[in-house]
Write a protein that holds these residues in place. Structure first.
Motif, PDB file in Angstrom:
ATOM      1  N   ALA A  50       0.680  -1.438   0.057  1.00  0.00           N
ATOM      2  CA  ALA A  50       0.215   0.025  -0.344  1.00  0.00           C
ATOM      3  C   ALA A  50       0.356   1.162  -0.111  1.00  0.00           C
ATOM      4  CB  ALA A  50      -0.951   0.307   1.718  1.00  0.00           C
ATOM      5  N   HIS A  51       2.073   1.180   0.426  1.00  0.00           N
ATOM      6  CA  HIS A  51       2.644   1.750   0.715  1.00  0.00           C
ATOM      7  C   HIS A  51       3.651   2.718  -0.412  1.00  0.00           C
ATOM      8  CE1 HIS A  51       6.076   5.208   2.170  1.00  0.00           C
ATOM      9  NE2 HIS A  51       6.672   4.595   1.922  1.00  0.00           N
ATOM     10  N   VAL A  53       2.997   2.095  -3.843  1.00  0.00           N
ATOM     11  CA  VAL A  53       1.634   2.531  -4.347  1.00  0.00           C
ATOM     12  C   VAL A  53       1.776   4.076  -4.138  1.00  0.00           C
ATOM     13  CG1 VAL A  53      -0.882   2.034  -5.227  1.00  0.00           C
ATOM     14  CG2 VAL A  53       1.017  -0.328  -4.766  1.00  0.00           C
ATOM     15  N   ARG A  54       0.981   4.486  -3.030  1.00  0.00           N
ATOM     16  CA  ARG A  54       1.239   6.194  -2.503  1.00  0.00           C
ATOM     17  C   ARG A  54       2.106   6.545  -2.505  1.00  0.00           C
ATOM     18  NH1 ARG A  54      -0.958   3.112   1.869  1.00  0.00           N
ATOM     19  NH2 ARG A  54       0.623   3.821   3.213  1.00  0.00           N
ATOM     20  N   THR A  55       3.355   6.367  -2.539  1.00  0.00           N
ATOM     21  CA  THR A  55       4.623   6.087  -3.628  1.00  0.00           C
ATOM     22  C   THR A  55       4.951   6.364  -4.384  1.00  0.00           C
ATOM     23  OG1 THR A  55       6.016   4.904  -2.348  1.00  0.00           O
ATOM     24  CG2 THR A  55       5.352   6.483  -0.982  1.00  0.00           C
TER      25      THR A  55
END
Length: 56
Positions: A50-51, A53-55
């Protein structure tokens, strides 16, 4: 490896001439907490993805 909050271990890698490598200790198969340890690892991987994908 830096993202994982759990225990890291060193092991001898026979495929690399016995050189030592670092690995994530996912779970202790002999532990009564084995399934909880697996769940914790899966949750950590989910958080990492998840991290990422966000970054990205």
């Amino acid at each position: 490896m830096k993202w994982y909050p759990g225990k890291l271990v060193m092991f001898a890698d026979p495929s690399r001439g016995g050189g030592r490598e670092q690995a994530i200790l996912v779970a202790d198969i002999a532990s009564s907490e084995f399934l909880v340890q697996i769940e914790s690892f899966v949750d950590a991987v989910h958080g990492f993805k998840a991290h990422a994908v966000r970054t990205a």
